[in-house]
Design a protein around this motif. Structure first.
Motif, mmCIF file in Angstrom:
data_model
loop_
_atom_site.group_PDB
_atom_site.id
_atom_site.type_symbol
_atom_site.label_atom_id
_atom_site.label_comp_id
_atom_site.label_asym_id
_atom_site.label_seq_id
_atom_site.Cartn_x
_atom_site.Cartn_y
_atom_site.Cartn_z
ATOM 1 N N VAL A 1 -28.422 -2.273 -63.136
ATOM 2 C CA VAL A 1 -27.957 -3.579 -62.639
ATOM 3 C C VAL A 1 -26.917 -3.369 -61.537
ATOM 4 N N ALA A 2 -26.025 -2.390 -61.730
ATOM 5 C CA ALA A 2 -24.979 -2.105 -60.743
ATOM 6 C C ALA A 2 -25.587 -1.710 -59.392
ATOM 7 N N ARG A 3 -26.706 -0.995 -59.432
ATOM 8 C CA ARG A 3 -27.378 -0.634 -58.170
ATOM 9 C C ARG A 3 -27.991 -1.860 -57.517
ATOM 10 N N ARG A 4 -28.525 -2.766 -58.350
ATOM 11 C CA ARG A 4 -29.221 -3.928 -57.793
ATOM 12 C C ARG A 4 -28.263 -4.932 -57.142
ATOM 13 N N VAL A 5 -27.048 -5.068 -57.694
ATOM 14 C CA VAL A 5 -26.124 -6.076 -57.140
ATOM 15 C C VAL A 5 -25.504 -5.638 -55.809
ATOM 16 N N VAL A 6 -25.777 -4.397 -55.366
ATOM 17 C CA VAL A 6 -25.290 -3.966 -54.044
ATOM 18 C C VAL A 6 -26.450 -3.567 -53.124
ATOM 19 N N GLU A 7 -27.632 -4.115 -53.386
ATOM 20 C CA GLU A 7 -28.759 -3.885 -52.473
ATOM 21 C C GLU A 7 -28.505 -4.625 -51.159
ATOM 22 N N PRO A 8 -29.144 -4.189 -50.065
ATOM 23 C CA PRO A 8 -28.955 -4.865 -48.775
ATOM 24 C C PRO A 8 -29.206 -6.369 -48.883
ATOM 25 N N GLY A 9 -28.320 -7.143 -48.266
ATOM 26 C CA GLY A 9 -28.471 -8.596 -48.259
ATOM 27 C C GLY A 9 -27.797 -9.301 -49.420
ATOM 28 N N THR A 10 -27.209 -8.529 -50.367
ATOM 29 C CA THR A 10 -26.585 -9.163 -51.530
ATOM 30 C C THR A 10 -25.121 -9.498 -51.254
ATOM 31 N N GLU A 11 -24.626 -10.444 -52.031
ATOM 32 C CA GLU A 11 -23.207 -10.817 -51.985
ATOM 33 C C GLU A 11 -22.339 -9.604 -52.333
ATOM 34 N N GLY A 12 -22.814 -8.801 -53.285
ATOM 35 C CA GLY A 12 -22.065 -7.619 -53.711
ATOM 36 C C GLY A 12 -21.847 -6.630 -52.592
ATOM 37 N N LEU A 13 -22.897 -6.331 -51.848
ATOM 38 C CA LEU A 13 -22.765 -5.365 -50.753
ATOM 39 C C LEU A 13 -21.843 -5.911 -49.667
ATOM 40 N N ARG A 14 -21.978 -7.190 -49.350
ATOM 41 C CA ARG A 14 -21.098 -7.793 -48.337
ATOM 42 C C ARG A 14 -19.630 -7.665 -48.753
ATOM 43 N N ALA A 15 -19.350 -7.934 -50.024
ATOM 44 C CA ALA A 15 -17.971 -7.868 -50.514
ATOM 45 C C ALA A 15 -17.434 -6.437 -50.505
ATOM 46 N N VAL A 16 -18.278 -5.462 -50.838
ATOM 47 C CA VAL A 16 -17.859 -4.056 -50.834
ATOM 48 C C VAL A 16 -17.541 -3.599 -49.410
ATOM 49 N N VAL A 17 -18.390 -3.979 -48.453
ATOM 50 C CA VAL A 17 -18.164 -3.591 -47.056
ATOM 51 C C VAL A 17 -16.888 -4.243 -46.524
ATOM 52 N N GLU A 18 -16.683 -5.503 -46.901
ATOM 53 C CA GLU A 18 -15.468 -6.217 -46.478
ATOM 54 C C GLU A 18 -14.214 -5.525 -47.012
ATOM 55 N N ALA A 19 -14.305 -5.024 -48.239
ATOM 56 C CA ALA A 19 -13.141 -4.394 -48.873
ATOM 57 C C ALA A 19 -12.909 -2.958 -48.421
ATOM 58 N N PHE A 20 -14.001 -2.210 -48.178
ATOM 59 C CA PHE A 20 -13.845 -0.771 -47.933
ATOM 60 C C PHE A 20 -14.334 -0.304 -46.557
ATOM 61 N N GLY A 21 -14.888 -1.221 -45.769
ATOM 62 C CA GLY A 21 -15.304 -0.859 -44.415
ATOM 63 C C GLY A 21 -16.750 -0.409 -44.321
ATOM 64 N N ALA A 22 -17.281 -0.472 -43.084
ATOM 65 C CA ALA A 22 -18.690 -0.138 -42.844
ATOM 66 C C ALA A 22 -18.993 1.339 -43.069
ATOM 67 N N GLU A 23 -17.949 2.150 -43.217
ATOM 68 C CA GLU A 23 -18.163 3.593 -43.442
ATOM 69 C C GLU A 23 -18.862 3.865 -44.781
ATOM 70 N N VAL A 24 -18.891 2.865 -45.685
ATOM 71 C CA VAL A 24 -19.557 3.076 -46.979
ATOM 72 C C VAL A 24 -21.060 2.791 -46.887
ATOM 73 N N LEU A 25 -21.541 2.464 -45.682
ATOM 74 C CA LEU A 25 -22.976 2.208 -45.489
ATOM 75 C C LEU A 25 -23.672 3.416 -44.886
ATOM 76 N N ARG A 26 -24.910 3.637 -45.288
ATOM 77 C CA ARG A 26 -25.761 4.628 -44.612
ATOM 78 C C ARG A 26 -26.321 3.996 -43.344
ATOM 79 N N GLU A 27 -26.981 4.794 -42.553
ATOM 80 C CA GLU A 27 -27.551 4.289 -41.289
ATOM 81 C C GLU A 27 -28.584 3.198 -41.526
#
Length: 208
Positions: free
Chosen positions: A34-60
């Motif tokens: 479930v934790a993997r699914r809530v941070v899939e591309p396009g999710t609210e979770g991924l947007r919030a993580v990027v906002e908090a920790f920066g785009a450096e946590v994303l792969r290409e």
């Protein structure tokens, strides 16, 4: 439907017990999945993580680089708490949605959520019953050393960083000791399943 939490410390055989419960007829969901699914591309979770920790946590390709995020929060209590504050509510909401779906399909069934940090996060309170999987400390260390290719010192450090097994057991409605062989664990799990199934049936009958 009876809602059951399943938890236990590192390398105690929790995943094995989850597999047995599924085989016996429980609906089982894994918090890591479930934790993997809530941070899939396009999710609210991924947007919030990027906002908090920066785009450096994303792969290409736009997916979350879990190793990089882990390195960022490892050893930094504030960052770890911030990440948990973002993800835990999303994970719990997803689990609850799945339990409601299962309940509609099988009101007399047993729904199990498998999560390592259920007690620490307070999430265990949402369940009717809590199963704690445990084993002897020496067995736990040996399993962890073998599974993760760790030295005894490294394994001891990992175990020491978690809530002690004895403390987790104080929260349990059912305890399954995996120190023995697979057959012994299966016997205990089958006995717990029979009790859970009886409770699930009682719950439905009393509500009618």
């Amino acid at each position: 439907m009876l809602r059951v939490g399943l938890t236990g410390s590192i390398a105690v055989g929790k995943s094995h017990v989850a597999g047995l419960l599924k085989e016996l007829g429980c609906r089982v969901t894994d918090a890591d999945e479930v934790a993997r699914r809530v941070v899939e591309p396009g999710t609210e979770g991924l947007r919030a993580v990027v906002e908090a920790f920066g785009a450096e946590v994303l792969r290409e390709d736009g997916t979350l680089d879990r190793a990089r995020l882990g390195a960022l929060v490892f050893g930094d209590e504030q960052k770890r708490l911030r990440l948990n504050a973002i993800l835990h509510p999303l994970i719990m909401a997803e689990q609850d949605a799945r339990l409601r779906l299962w309940e509609g399909e099988d009101p007399r069934g047993v729904g199990v959520v498998d999560a390592a940090l259920m007690i620490e996060s307070g999430g265990y309170r949402r369940f009717d019953k809590l199963i704690v999987v445990h084993c002897r400390p020496e067995v736990q260390l040996e399993r962890l050393m073998r599974r993760n290719q760790l030295s005894r010192e490294e394994a001891e450090r990992r175990v020491a960083s978690q809530m002690p097994q004895e403390e987790k057991l104080r929260y349990s409605d059912f305890a399954i000791d995996t120190s023995g062989d697979f057959e012994d664990t299966r016997r205990q799990t089958e006995a717990v399943y029979r009790e859970l199934k009886a409770l699930a049936m009682e719950e439905v009958d009393s509500s009618q």
